[in-house]
Design an enzyme around this catalytic site. Structure first.
Site, PDB file in Angstrom:
ATOM      1  N   ALA A 117       0.857  -1.190   0.000  1.00 13.06           N
ATOM      2  CA  ALA A 117       0.000   0.000   0.000  1.00 13.06           C
ATOM      3  C   ALA A 117       0.895   1.243   0.000  1.00 13.06           C
ATOM      4  O   ALA A 117       1.861   1.305  -0.756  1.00 13.06           O
ATOM      5  CB  ALA A 117      -0.957  -0.036   1.177  1.00 13.06           C
ATOM      6  N   SER A 118       0.639   2.213   0.868  1.00 12.64           N
ATOM      7  CA  SER A 118       1.362   3.485   0.802  1.00 12.64           C
ATOM      8  C   SER A 118       2.804   3.414   1.289  1.00 12.64           C
ATOM      9  O   SER A 118       3.559   4.378   1.102  1.00 12.64           O
ATOM     10  CB  SER A 118       0.607   4.559   1.586  1.00 12.64           C
ATOM     11  N   VAL A 119       3.206   2.320   1.908  1.00 15.86           N
ATOM     12  CA  VAL A 119       4.629   2.142   2.212  1.00 15.86           C
ATOM     13  C   VAL A 119       5.433   2.105   0.902  1.00 15.86           C
ATOM     14  O   VAL A 119       6.641   2.360   0.891  1.00 15.86           O
ATOM     15  CB  VAL A 119       4.849   0.881   3.075  1.00 15.86           C
TER      16      VAL A 119
END
Length: 410
Positions: A117-119
């Site tokens: 995801a946003s990592v």
């Protein structure tokens, strides 16, 4: 009751494990003596002083306590995922809890890949930093210098990195403008929608911090254009390959076929989620990795293998105009924890995955947690963070108690 139990485990750990000795000794390191961490890689790496108190025994105690905490989270709060915790460049604990696919009962391992995801954003930022070091772009370049057809003017690469572009959310306007959601949409498709329909912006450039997935999608497109190769190829060639991150890759239609290696996303009720047409957009999300590979990434950031340390300093420097409790660099959130240390971290949530990666450069520690069941168990990470980095007053109290105990034994 569950929260109280987790908090009890954490509080007990502060008094009974490593922090009875380790965090106390931090204050007396100069008196007790320190040794330098030896290089664990061929390339030059950032050195750190390892206090004499940090022994195999204290590390084992902390690892055992972390196992108790995550076992409790799994049993009582339904945590389903993998975890890896480090301190002074050493892995103190790693574990896997639950299933990669509940319907098949495939057991998770620390080598199972999860959608980050946003990592993923920190990898996109790194790609931009690498191209900047190569002299192929500058942070203050306008987007049009690399994507001439981009319809919004006055936006720079730096503003994309720091979420100050003001761009609208592509996941929202694509729902309205993409004609067939059964057909995957790519970065190029999203850019074409923007050029054709000119979706409204939320703010004028550089006037607000506004977290933007669209900005990182645009950054990935700039990477592809400037590097002359697909974004995924650039990451594999220049980051994943050199760091030997063998179980790290970007989303493709073949991901679902990698049974046993990739965790499936689930709802909080453990119902399996399927990818949809937005999964093929990369840059803001779309990278899959394991806790073990992310440890390799963490360690590489203490070297000059990817970019110079001076370049990373700016990535870990806040960009928000007004003083806030939390700031943002290039693909990293920045905040000060109870101990007074400044950490960099990022979390992610997307289509049945919840992810979290925290780094503390002061003691070269990291907390990496990946889950494929977003059910609220991540809310306990705040208590875990307090356990790992307790406030100074608790450290001082523990120091006084330990000193008194030691004196009584003399």
């Amino acid at each position: 009751m569950i929260f109280s139990r987790i908090q009890f485990l954490v509080n007990r750990g502060v008094a009974a494990t490593l922090f009875l000795v380790s965090l106390v000794a931090c204050q007396d390191a100069e008196k007790t003596g320190q040794v330098k961490q030896q290089s664990i890689a061929a390339e030059e790496r950032q050195q750190i002083e390892v206090p004499a108190y940090f022994t195999a025994d204290s590390a084992t105690k902390l690892g055992n306590h972390l196992d108790s905490i995550f076992t409790q989270l799994h049993k009582k709060s339904g945590f389903n995922g993998t975890v890896l915790v480090t301190k002074y460049d050493q892995v103190l604990y790693k574990g896997a809890f639950g299933y990669s696919d509940f319907s098949r009962k495939d057991t998770l391992t620390t080598q199972t890949a999860f959608q980050l995801a946003s990592v993923s954003k920190q990898f996109t930022a790194m790609a931009i930093m690498m191209l900047k070091e190569q002299g192929k772009l500058a942070y203050d370049d306008s987007v049009q210098q690399h994507l001439p057809y981009f319809p919004y003017h006055g936006i720079t690469i730096r503003q994309l990195l720091t979420h100050r572009s003001g761009l609208g959310n592509y996941t929202y306007f694509s729902d309205e403008l993409w004609p067939d959601r059964s057909e995957p949409i790519t970065n190029q498709d999203v850019l074409q929608l923007m050029a054709t329909y000119h979706p409204p912006v939320y703010y004028e450039p550089d006037t607000h911090f506004d977290y933007s997935n669209t900005g990182y999608m645009v950054l990935a497109s700039i990477v592809a254009k400037v590097a002359g190769m697909p974004y995924a190829t650039f990451l594999q060639k220049h980051i994943f390959g050199p760091l030997k991150m063998q179980n790290t890759f970007t989303y493709s239609k073949n991901v679902a076929a990698l049974t046993g290696k990739v965790a499936s996303g689930h709802t909080g009720g453990r119902r399996k989620r399927s990818p949809d047409y937005l999964d093929t957009v990369l840059g803001d999300k779309g990278i899959y990795s394991t806790v073990e590979d992310l440890y390799k990434w963490d360690q590489a950031l203490y070297t000059g293998k990817l970019v110079k340390q001076e370049t990373l300093v700016e990535a870990f420097t806040g960009s928000r105009k007004k003083k806030r409790d939390e700031d943002y660099g290039f693909g990293w959130r920045i905040r000060t924890v109870e101990s007074g240390d400044t950490i960099v971290y990022h979390g992610g949530l997307w289509h049945g995955y919840a992810t979290y990666l925290l780094r503390n450069p002061k003691d070269h520690s990291a907390l990496i947690v990946l889950s494929n069941v977003p059910n609220g168990s991540f809310r306990h990470l705040k208590e875990l963070q307090k356990f790992l980095y307790p406030e100074q007053s608790k450290m001082a109290a523990a120091s006084k108690k330990t000193s008194k105990t030691a004196a009584n034994k003399l």
